[in-house]
Motif scaffolding. Structure first.
Motif, PDB file in Angstrom:
ATOM      1  N   TYR A  36       0.866  -1.161   0.000  1.00 31.26           N
ATOM      2  CA  TYR A  36       0.000   0.000   0.000  1.00 31.26           C
ATOM      3  C   TYR A  36       0.913   1.224   0.000  1.00 31.26           C
ATOM      4  O   TYR A  36       2.095   1.124   0.291  1.00 31.26           O
ATOM      5  CB  TYR A  36      -0.871   0.046   1.255  1.00 31.26           C
ATOM      6  CG  TYR A  36      -2.161  -0.712   1.165  1.00 31.26           C
ATOM      7  CD1 TYR A  36      -2.174  -2.091   0.968  1.00 31.26           C
ATOM      8  CD2 TYR A  36      -3.382  -0.061   1.316  1.00 31.26           C
ATOM      9  CE1 TYR A  36      -3.372  -2.798   0.916  1.00 31.26           C
ATOM     10  CE2 TYR A  36      -4.586  -0.751   1.277  1.00 31.26           C
ATOM     11  CZ  TYR A  36      -4.566  -2.113   1.074  1.00 31.26           C
ATOM     12  OH  TYR A  36      -5.762  -2.795   1.023  1.00 31.26           O
ATOM     13  N   ARG A  37       0.341   2.363  -0.293  1.00 31.47           N
ATOM     14  CA  ARG A  37       1.090   3.605  -0.149  1.00 31.47           C
ATOM     15  C   ARG A  37       0.173   4.680   0.421  1.00 31.47           C
ATOM     16  O   ARG A  37      -1.043   4.627   0.281  1.00 31.47           O
ATOM     17  CB  ARG A  37       1.688   4.061  -1.475  1.00 31.47           C
ATOM     18  CG  ARG A  37       0.689   4.451  -2.548  1.00 31.47           C
ATOM     19  CD  ARG A  37       1.426   4.768  -3.846  1.00 31.47           C
ATOM     20  NE  ARG A  37       0.507   5.098  -4.937  1.00 31.47           N
ATOM     21  CZ  ARG A  37       0.895   5.310  -6.190  1.00 31.47           C
ATOM     22  NH1 ARG A  37       2.182   5.217  -6.525  1.00 31.47           N
ATOM     23  NH2 ARG A  37      -0.001   5.607  -7.114  1.00 31.47           N
ATOM     24  N   GLN A  38       0.816   5.657   1.045  1.00 28.07           N
ATOM     25  CA  GLN A  38       0.048   6.712   1.702  1.00 28.07           C
ATOM     26  C   GLN A  38       0.755   8.044   1.546  1.00 28.07           C
ATOM     27  O   GLN A  38       1.944   8.172   1.857  1.00 28.07           O
ATOM     28  CB  GLN A  38      -0.150   6.387   3.181  1.00 28.07           C
ATOM     29  CG  GLN A  38      -1.079   7.340   3.911  1.00 28.07           C
ATOM     30  CD  GLN A  38      -1.420   6.838   5.296  1.00 28.07           C
ATOM     31  OE1 GLN A  38      -0.671   6.079   5.920  1.00 28.07           O
ATOM     32  NE2 GLN A  38      -2.576   7.254   5.801  1.00 28.07           N
ATOM     33  N   ARG A  43      -5.778   8.831   2.570  1.00 26.80           N
ATOM     34  CA  ARG A  43      -5.947   7.442   2.971  1.00 26.80           C
ATOM     35  C   ARG A  43      -4.879   6.555   2.348  1.00 26.80           C
ATOM     36  O   ARG A  43      -4.380   6.833   1.256  1.00 26.80           O
ATOM     37  CB  ARG A  43      -7.333   6.941   2.540  1.00 26.80           C
ATOM     38  CG  ARG A  43      -8.494   7.600   3.247  1.00 26.80           C
ATOM     39  CD  ARG A  43      -9.815   7.079   2.706  1.00 26.80           C
ATOM     40  NE  ARG A  43      -9.956   5.635   2.901  1.00 26.80           N
ATOM     41  CZ  ARG A  43     -11.003   4.948   2.491  1.00 26.80           C
ATOM     42  NH1 ARG A  43     -11.975   5.545   1.842  1.00 26.80           N
ATOM     43  NH2 ARG A  43     -11.065   3.643   2.718  1.00 26.80           N
ATOM     44  N   ARG A  44      -4.571   5.498   3.047  1.00 32.27           N
ATOM     45  CA  ARG A  44      -3.643   4.506   2.504  1.00 32.27           C
ATOM     46  C   ARG A  44      -4.349   3.787   1.367  1.00 32.27           C
ATOM     47  O   ARG A  44      -5.517   3.387   1.494  1.00 32.27           O
ATOM     48  CB  ARG A  44      -3.237   3.531   3.612  1.00 32.27           C
ATOM     49  CG  ARG A  44      -2.062   2.650   3.285  1.00 32.27           C
ATOM     50  CD  ARG A  44      -1.662   1.803   4.486  1.00 32.27           C
ATOM     51  NE  ARG A  44      -1.130   2.601   5.584  1.00 32.27           N
ATOM     52  CZ  ARG A  44      -0.555   2.067   6.650  1.00 32.27           C
ATOM     53  NH1 ARG A  44      -0.431   0.744   6.768  1.00 32.27           N
ATOM     54  NH2 ARG A  44      -0.109   2.848   7.619  1.00 32.27           N
ATOM     55  N   GLU A  45      -3.667   3.602   0.241  1.00 28.09           N
ATOM     56  CA  GLU A  45      -4.289   2.981  -0.920  1.00 28.09           C
ATOM     57  C   GLU A  45      -3.469   1.786  -1.388  1.00 28.09           C
ATOM     58  O   GLU A  45      -2.234   1.800  -1.297  1.00 28.09           O
ATOM     59  CB  GLU A  45      -4.428   3.988  -2.064  1.00 28.09           C
ATOM     60  CG  GLU A  45      -3.114   4.532  -2.587  1.00 28.09           C
ATOM     61  CD  GLU A  45      -3.291   5.476  -3.775  1.00 28.09           C
ATOM     62  OE1 GLU A  45      -4.422   5.902  -4.043  1.00 28.09           O
ATOM     63  OE2 GLU A  45      -2.287   5.748  -4.439  1.00 28.09           O
ATOM     64  N   TYR A  93       4.050   0.887   2.268  1.00 29.26           N
ATOM     65  CA  TYR A  93       3.957  -0.095   3.346  1.00 29.26           C
ATOM     66  C   TYR A  93       3.741  -1.483   2.753  1.00 29.26           C
ATOM     67  O   TYR A  93       2.847  -1.669   1.927  1.00 29.26           O
ATOM     68  CB  TYR A  93       2.788   0.220   4.277  1.00 29.26           C
ATOM     69  CG  TYR A  93       2.886   1.529   5.012  1.00 29.26           C
ATOM     70  CD1 TYR A  93       2.380   2.700   4.457  1.00 29.26           C
ATOM     71  CD2 TYR A  93       3.485   1.600   6.275  1.00 29.26           C
ATOM     72  CE1 TYR A  93       2.461   3.902   5.130  1.00 29.26           C
ATOM     73  CE2 TYR A  93       3.575   2.804   6.954  1.00 29.26           C
ATOM     74  CZ  TYR A  93       3.064   3.953   6.373  1.00 29.26           C
ATOM     75  OH  TYR A  93       3.159   5.147   7.046  1.00 29.26           O
ATOM     76  N   TRP A 104       1.655  -5.688   9.026  1.00 26.04           N
ATOM     77  CA  TRP A 104       2.216  -4.560   8.307  1.00 26.04           C
ATOM     78  C   TRP A 104       3.685  -4.366   8.642  1.00 26.04           C
ATOM     79  O   TRP A 104       4.109  -4.557   9.790  1.00 26.04           O
ATOM     80  CB  TRP A 104       1.472  -3.278   8.658  1.00 26.04           C
ATOM     81  CG  TRP A 104       0.063  -3.252   8.178  1.00 26.04           C
ATOM     82  CD1 TRP A 104      -1.053  -3.618   8.856  1.00 26.04           C
ATOM     83  CD2 TRP A 104      -0.395  -2.834   6.887  1.00 26.04           C
ATOM     84  NE1 TRP A 104      -2.166  -3.464   8.078  1.00 26.04           N
ATOM     85  CE2 TRP A 104      -1.788  -2.973   6.860  1.00 26.04           C
ATOM     86  CE3 TRP A 104       0.251  -2.348   5.742  1.00 26.04           C
ATOM     87  CZ2 TRP A 104      -2.562  -2.654   5.736  1.00 26.04           C
ATOM     88  CZ3 TRP A 104      -0.511  -2.027   4.631  1.00 26.04           C
ATOM     89  CH2 TRP A 104      -1.895  -2.182   4.632  1.00 26.04           C
ATOM     90  N   GLY A 107       6.949   1.724   7.134  1.00 22.95           N
ATOM     91  CA  GLY A 107       6.904   2.375   5.840  1.00 22.95           C
ATOM     92  C   GLY A 107       8.287   2.705   5.314  1.00 22.95           C
ATOM     93  O   GLY A 107       9.245   2.867   6.082  1.00 22.95           O
TER      94      GLY A 107
END
Length: 114
Positions: A36-38, A43-45, A93, A104, A107
């Motif tokens: 995911y990335r933020q 929001r984290r996507e 992440y 998780w 990051g």
């Protein structure tokens, strides 16, 4: 349980980066792993994922540019990111999914300048 991510950094637009993530500890079996990335304030996507069988999935925004793959070591994945743009700047992440949990990693910052 620990997920160790590495490979972030600062690059120019059009360049590439390769992220890696290794899961260790009492986490097996792992059904899927991914990224995911933020961006700060957003929001984290989801970015990309890969199942234990090798099936992959990508966000539309990275299709054709990013490639997720499994590493040689068990429960290790890589994310090859090509043709990076400033819009890819984010904290990435990695995660691992088992039958009952999602874990998780910390990051790793990716910064792309124009």
């Amino acid at each position: 349980v620990q997920l160790q991510a590495s490979g972030g950094g600062s690059v120019q637009a059009g360049e590439s980066l390769r992220l890696s993530c290794a899961a260790s500890g009492n986490i097996f079996p792992v059904n899927s792993m991914g990224w995911y990335r933020q961006v700060s304030g957003k929001r984290r996507e989801p970015v990309a994922s890969i199942t234990s069988a090798g099936s992959t999935d990508y966000a539309d925004s990275v299709k054709g540019r990013f490639i997720i793959s499994r590493g040689d070591a068990e429960n290790t994945i890589h994310l090859q990111m090509n043709s990076l743009t400033p819009e890819d700047t984010a904290v990435f992440y990695c995660y691992a999914v088992t039958r009952s949990d999602r874990f998780w990693g910390q990051g790793t910052q990716v910064t792309v300048s124009s």
